[in-house]
Design a protein around this motif. Structure first.
Motif, PDB file in Angstrom:
ATOM      1  N   ARG A 129     -13.424 -11.511   0.974  1.00 17.73           N
ATOM      2  CA  ARG A 129     -12.002 -11.204   0.943  1.00 17.73           C
ATOM      3  C   ARG A 129     -11.306 -12.122  -0.066  1.00 17.73           C
ATOM      4  NH1 ARG A 129      -9.325  -8.166   4.745  1.00 17.73           N
ATOM      5  NH2 ARG A 129     -11.197  -8.298   6.032  1.00 17.73           N
ATOM      6  N   TYR A 130     -10.414 -11.534  -0.843  1.00 18.80           N
ATOM      7  CA  TYR A 130      -9.707 -12.286  -1.878  1.00 18.80           C
ATOM      8  C   TYR A 130      -8.208 -12.257  -1.589  1.00 18.80           C
ATOM      9  CZ  TYR A 130      -8.424 -13.895  -6.567  1.00 18.80           C
ATOM     10  OH  TYR A 130      -7.929 -14.608  -7.629  1.00 18.80           O
ATOM     11  N   CYS A 157      -9.022  -3.870 -11.469  1.00 20.30           N
ATOM     12  CA  CYS A 157      -8.221  -2.783 -10.925  1.00 20.30           C
ATOM     13  C   CYS A 157      -8.271  -2.855  -9.403  1.00 20.30           C
ATOM     14  CB  CYS A 157      -8.706  -1.416 -11.419  1.00 20.30           C
ATOM     15  SG  CYS A 157     -10.346  -0.942 -10.840  1.00 20.30           S
ATOM     16  N   TYR A 158      -7.331  -2.142  -8.771  1.00 17.20           N
ATOM     17  CA  TYR A 158      -7.252  -2.077  -7.313  1.00 17.20           C
ATOM     18  C   TYR A 158      -7.583  -0.657  -6.864  1.00 17.20           C
ATOM     19  CZ  TYR A 158      -4.470  -6.361  -7.906  1.00 17.20           C
ATOM     20  OH  TYR A 158      -4.031  -7.614  -8.243  1.00 17.20           O
ATOM     21  N   ILE A 159      -8.282  -0.544  -5.737  1.00 20.26           N
ATOM     22  CA  ILE A 159      -8.684   0.779  -5.255  1.00 20.26           C
ATOM     23  C   ILE A 159      -8.488   0.883  -3.749  1.00 20.26           C
ATOM     24  CG2 ILE A 159     -10.649   2.346  -4.922  1.00 20.26           C
ATOM     25  CD1 ILE A 159     -11.804   1.267  -7.550  1.00 20.26           C
ATOM     26  N   GLN A 160      -7.856   1.955  -3.318  1.00 20.16           N
ATOM     27  CA  GLN A 160      -7.808   2.371  -1.930  1.00 20.16           C
ATOM     28  C   GLN A 160      -8.722   3.580  -1.768  1.00 20.16           C
ATOM     29  OE1 GLN A 160      -6.429  -0.232  -0.117  1.00 20.16           O
ATOM     30  NE2 GLN A 160      -5.405   1.332   1.117  1.00 20.16           N
ATOM     31  N   ALA A 161      -9.570   3.584  -0.733  1.00 22.89           N
ATOM     32  CA  ALA A 161     -10.503   4.686  -0.492  1.00 22.89           C
ATOM     33  C   ALA A 161     -10.199   5.318   0.863  1.00 22.89           C
ATOM     34  CB  ALA A 161     -11.943   4.175  -0.523  1.00 22.89           C
ATOM     35  N   ALA A 162     -10.050   6.630   0.886  1.00 24.51           N
ATOM     36  CA  ALA A 162      -9.752   7.332   2.122  1.00 24.51           C
ATOM     37  C   ALA A 162     -10.469   8.675   2.134  1.00 24.51           C
ATOM     38  CB  ALA A 162      -8.244   7.542   2.267  1.00 24.51           C
ATOM     39  N   TYR A 163     -10.690   9.230   3.325  1.00 26.29           N
ATOM     40  CA  TYR A 163     -11.368  10.523   3.448  1.00 26.29           C
ATOM     41  C   TYR A 163     -10.450  11.644   2.967  1.00 26.29           C
ATOM     42  CZ  TYR A 163     -13.495  14.567   5.801  1.00 26.29           C
ATOM     43  OH  TYR A 163     -14.025  15.795   6.082  1.00 26.29           O
ATOM     44  N   TYR A 210     -14.299  -7.237  -4.405  1.00 22.67           N
ATOM     45  CA  TYR A 210     -13.735  -8.023  -3.308  1.00 22.67           C
ATOM     46  C   TYR A 210     -12.849  -7.128  -2.446  1.00 22.67           C
ATOM     47  CZ  TYR A 210     -14.905 -11.850  -6.514  1.00 22.67           C
ATOM     48  OH  TYR A 210     -15.557 -12.706  -7.358  1.00 22.67           O
ATOM     49  N   VAL A 211     -12.633  -7.549  -1.221  1.00 24.14           N
ATOM     50  CA  VAL A 211     -11.622  -6.934  -0.369  1.00 24.14           C
ATOM     51  C   VAL A 211     -10.325  -7.700  -0.594  1.00 24.14           C
ATOM     52  CG1 VAL A 211     -10.936  -6.419   2.000  1.00 24.14           C
ATOM     53  CG2 VAL A 211     -13.348  -6.268   1.346  1.00 24.14           C
ATOM     54  N   GLY A 212      -9.251  -7.000  -0.898  1.00 24.13           N
ATOM     55  CA  GLY A 212      -7.999  -7.674  -1.234  1.00 24.13           C
ATOM     56  C   GLY A 212      -7.132  -7.945  -0.016  1.00 24.13           C
ATOM     57  N   LYS A 213      -6.642  -9.158   0.095  1.00 27.14           N
ATOM     58  CA  LYS A 213      -5.729  -9.535   1.174  1.00 27.14           C
ATOM     59  C   LYS A 213      -4.321  -9.701   0.599  1.00 27.14           C
ATOM     60  CE  LYS A 213      -4.821 -13.205   4.583  1.00 27.14           C
ATOM     61  NZ  LYS A 213      -4.544 -12.264   5.681  1.00 27.14           N
ATOM     62  N   GLN A 260       0.062 -10.027   1.709  1.00 29.47           N
ATOM     63  CA  GLN A 260       0.861 -10.736   2.705  1.00 29.47           C
ATOM     64  C   GLN A 260       0.918  -9.968   4.027  1.00 29.47           C
ATOM     65  OE1 GLN A 260       4.799 -11.659   1.370  1.00 29.47           O
ATOM     66  NE2 GLN A 260       5.262 -13.001   3.089  1.00 29.47           N
ATOM     67  N   LYS A 261       0.935  -8.638   3.945  1.00 28.21           N
ATOM     68  CA  LYS A 261       1.104  -7.839   5.150  1.00 28.21           C
ATOM     69  C   LYS A 261      -0.117  -7.007   5.526  1.00 28.21           C
ATOM     70  CE  LYS A 261       6.091  -7.365   4.408  1.00 28.21           C
ATOM     71  NZ  LYS A 261       7.222  -6.400   4.194  1.00 28.21           N
ATOM     72  N   GLY A 262      -1.134  -7.006   4.712  1.00 29.45           N
ATOM     73  CA  GLY A 262      -2.292  -6.173   5.015  1.00 29.45           C
ATOM     74  C   GLY A 262      -3.428  -6.421   4.040  1.00 29.45           C
ATOM     75  N   GLU A 263      -4.132  -5.347   3.670  1.00 29.66           N
ATOM     76  CA  GLU A 263      -5.238  -5.505   2.743  1.00 29.66           C
ATOM     77  C   GLU A 263      -5.362  -4.298   1.825  1.00 29.66           C
ATOM     78  OE1 GLU A 263      -8.766  -5.892   5.233  1.00 29.66           O
ATOM     79  OE2 GLU A 263      -9.316  -3.824   4.766  1.00 29.66           O
ATOM     80  N   ILE A 264      -6.005  -4.552   0.684  1.00 29.19           N
ATOM     81  CA  ILE A 264      -6.393  -3.517  -0.267  1.00 29.19           C
ATOM     82  C   ILE A 264      -7.895  -3.332  -0.104  1.00 29.19           C
ATOM     83  CG2 ILE A 264      -6.478  -2.841  -2.692  1.00 29.19           C
ATOM     84  CD1 ILE A 264      -3.659  -3.120  -1.565  1.00 29.19           C
ATOM     85  N   ASP A 265      -8.361  -2.087  -0.079  1.00 31.37           N
ATOM     86  CA  ASP A 265      -9.789  -1.867   0.145  1.00 31.37           C
ATOM     87  C   ASP A 265     -10.628  -2.644  -0.855  1.00 31.37           C
ATOM     88  OD1 ASP A 265      -9.406  -0.245   2.332  1.00 31.37           O
ATOM     89  OD2 ASP A 265      -9.432   1.619   1.180  1.00 31.37           O
ATOM     90  N   PHE A 266     -10.315  -2.520  -2.161  1.00 31.76           N
ATOM     91  CA  PHE A 266     -11.165  -3.173  -3.157  1.00 31.76           C
ATOM     92  C   PHE A 266     -10.376  -3.722  -4.336  1.00 31.76           C
ATOM     93  CE2 PHE A 266     -13.901   0.347  -1.486  1.00 31.76           C
ATOM     94  CZ  PHE A 266     -14.689  -0.460  -0.683  1.00 31.76           C
ATOM     95  N   ILE A 267     -10.777  -4.915  -4.768  1.00 29.50           N
ATOM     96  CA  ILE A 267     -10.429  -5.428  -6.087  1.00 29.50           C
ATOM     97  C   ILE A 267     -11.725  -5.379  -6.894  1.00 29.50           C
ATOM     98  CG2 ILE A 267      -9.578  -7.377  -7.414  1.00 29.50           C
ATOM     99  CD1 ILE A 267      -8.255  -8.413  -4.882  1.00 29.50           C
TER     100      ILE A 267
END
Length: 404
Positions: free
Chosen positions: A268-269, A342-348, A322-325, A327-334
Motif C-alpha cells: 500500500r502506498y 497512472c492510477y487505475i480503478q477496477a470494477a466488474y 501498489y495499492v493507493g491510500k 485520506q478517505k479511502g483507497e485507489i485500487d492501483f498505482i
C-alpha cells in the motif's frame, strides 16, 4: 507457438550485456519456452551453435551437474576461446551454490548469462551479494488474455471474444492447461499443476513441517485474492477452524508461498505522505485458475476477479504496482513504469449510478495530473471529469490504452 513479444522486447536490449539476466515466475508459466525463443533469436543473429550452451536442470540427463564442481567443470570445458558465449541455465535453483559458479563464469569469461527459476529468491541472498548488482530481473506470468487469443488463432480456431474471456477467467493462463480440451481434462491438469507447485516449490524447498496448515493458509489466500491480509487475521481464521497457529508461523508460510510466485504482494502506498505502508499489503493469486480451484466465497466474486486480472496484467506488462491510500479511502492501483505513473480503478460492472459514483469518486482527493482510469466490463464506456473509462477486454487486448 505464441511468441511472447511482451517479454522479449524488454530482454532484447540486454542480449549482449554482462548483466546476468534472471527470469523468474511460477512453475509452468512458460519460462523455458521464453528462454528457447531467446535462444532462437540469438541463433538468428548469426551466433555459432558451439557458442550457445543451454542446460535445463529439470532434465534427468543433467542431474550430475547439480553438483557445483561438476557444473563448473562441464561449462568451463565449453568455453574454449575469447569470443562471446551465451549461457542459458534453466531452473538454476536446483544446483547447490549455483551463485558461486555463475559469478565465476561472469568474472572469468566473455559471456552473456540467462537464468530461470521458479522462485523469487533468485535475486536475493547469496546471488545478490556475489553478483554485486550485476543482475537484471524479468518476472514472467502465465498467458495473458491477449496471448490466449493468439494461441487460439494459431490453432486455427475461431472464437467468440466474450466466451473465450469466460474460459480464461475460469481456467487461467497456464500453457499446459490450454494444451488439453476444456472440461474435466483441464481440471485434472490444473489440479496436478497446483499439487506439484505446492509440493516441490513450497513444501520440499522450504522444509515445511505442517503441509496441512500450509494448504489451509494457501487456500485461504487464494480464495481471498485481492483483499488486505495480515498474519494475525489469517491466524485468527485458522484458529476459528480449530487449527491453532501463531501469526509468525503464518507469516513464514506466506513468505514461502510468495517465493514460489503463487501469489504476488501489492504494498500500500500513501499518496498524500509519499511512503510505502508494507504492513497494509494485498495479495493477488498469480493465476485465476487457482482461484477457481480454491474459492469459497460468492459475494462480489467478479469484482475480486476483475481486480486480480487487472493487477496480473499490469505485472505482465512490467509495471510496479501498489495499492493507493488516500485520506478517505483507497485507489485500487498505482502503476509505475519507465518513470511514468497512472492510477487505475477496477470494477466488474457499473451496475448503477451509486457504483459509478464510488469508482470515479475514488479520485476526488488526488490533486496531481497523472492519468486516471476506471476499467470495467461495461460494453459502453463514459469518461468523466478527465477520468477515462475503459472496457476491460479492450484494456487486455491493447497495451497502448493506458499511458502511464
Amino acid at each position: 507457438m505464441v511468441i511472447r513479444e511482451n517479454y522479449l522486447r524488454k530482454i532484447r536490449p540486454f542480449y549482449d550485456s554482462e548483466l546476468v539476466k534472471v527470469i523468474t515466475g511460477i512453475r509452468r508459466c512458460g519460462k523455458s519456452t521464453l528462454m528457447g525463443q531467446i535462444v532462437d533469436e540469438i541463433r538468428g543473429l548469426g551466433v555459432p551453435e558451439d557458442h550457445i550452451l543451454v542446460i535445463n536442470f529439470e532434465l534427468y540427463k543433467y542431474r550430475k551437474l547439480m553438483n557445483p564442481d561438476a557444473f563448473n567443470d562441464y561449462v568451463e570445458e565449453k568455453l574454449a576461446d575469447d569470443q562471446k558465449y551465451y549461457l542459458f541455465f534453466d531452473e538454476i535453483q536446483n544446483v547447490k551454490d549455483f551463485e558461486l559458479v555463475v559469478n565465476s563464469f561472469r568474472a572469468g569469461h566473455n559471456v552473456s548469462i540467462f537464468l530461470t527459476g521458479s522462485t523469487s529468491k533468485l535475486l536475493s541472498g547469496e546471488l545478490s551479494s556475489h553478483l554485486g548488482g550485476r543482475t537484471i530481473s524479468f518476472r514472467i506470468m502465465p498467458f495473458t488474455f491477449h496471448e490466449i487469443e493468439e494461441l487460439v488463432r494459431e490453432m486455427g480456431m475461431t472464437f467468440d471474444r466474450m466466451k473465450l474471456f469466460e474460459e480464461y477467467i475460469r481456467w487461467g493462463g497456464f500453457p499446459l492447461v490450454w494444451s488439453v480440451a476444456a472440461g474435466e481434462d483441464r481440471e485434472v491438469v490444473l489440479s496436478n499443476l497446483y499439487d506439484s507447485i505446492v509440493l516441490k516449490d513450497i513444501v520440499l524447498r522450504n522444509r515445511i513441517n505442517s503441509p496441512v496448515i500450509l494448504e489451509k493458509i494457501l487456500s485461504y489466500i487464494i480464495a481471498n485474492s485481492s483483499t488486505a491480509f495480515s498474519g494475525n487475521r489469517v491466524a485468527g481464521v485458522l484458529t476459528s477452524q480449530a487449527l491453532k497457529i501463531s501469526p509468525p508461523i503464518v507469516n513464514a508460510y506466506i513468505r514461502a508461498i510468495e517465493d514460489a510466485c503463487v501469489v504476488n504482494r501489492a504494498e500500500r502506498y500513501d499518496i498524500r505522505g509519499s511512503r510505502v505502508l508494507s504492513y497494509e499489503a494485498k495479495l493477488y493469486v498469480s493465476d485465476l485458475g487457482f482461484f477457481h480451484l480454491k474459492k469459497n466465497r460468492v459475494k462480489d466474486e467478479y469484482n475480486f476477479i476483475v481486480e486480480t486480472l487487472v493487477y496480473n496484467e499490469l505485472l505482465a506488462r512490467g509495471y510496479h504496482v501498489y495499492v493507493g491510500k488516500t485520506q478517505k479511502g483507497e485507489i485500487d492501483f498505482i502503476a509505475e513504469r519507465n518513470q511514468k505513473k497512472c492510477y487505475i480503478q477496477a470494477a466488474y460492472l457499473m451496475a448503477d449510478e451509486k457504483t459509478r459514483a464510488r469508482e470515479f469518486g475514488a479520485y476526488a482527493d488526488i490533486r496531481d495530473n497523472y492519468p486516471k482510469y476506471v476499467i470495467s466490463l461495461d460494453p459502453i464506456t463514459r469518461d468523466e471529469n478527465g477520468i477515462q473509462h475503459l472496457n476491460l477486454l479492450d484494456f487486455l487486448e491493447d497495451e497502448t490504452l493506458i499511458t502511464g
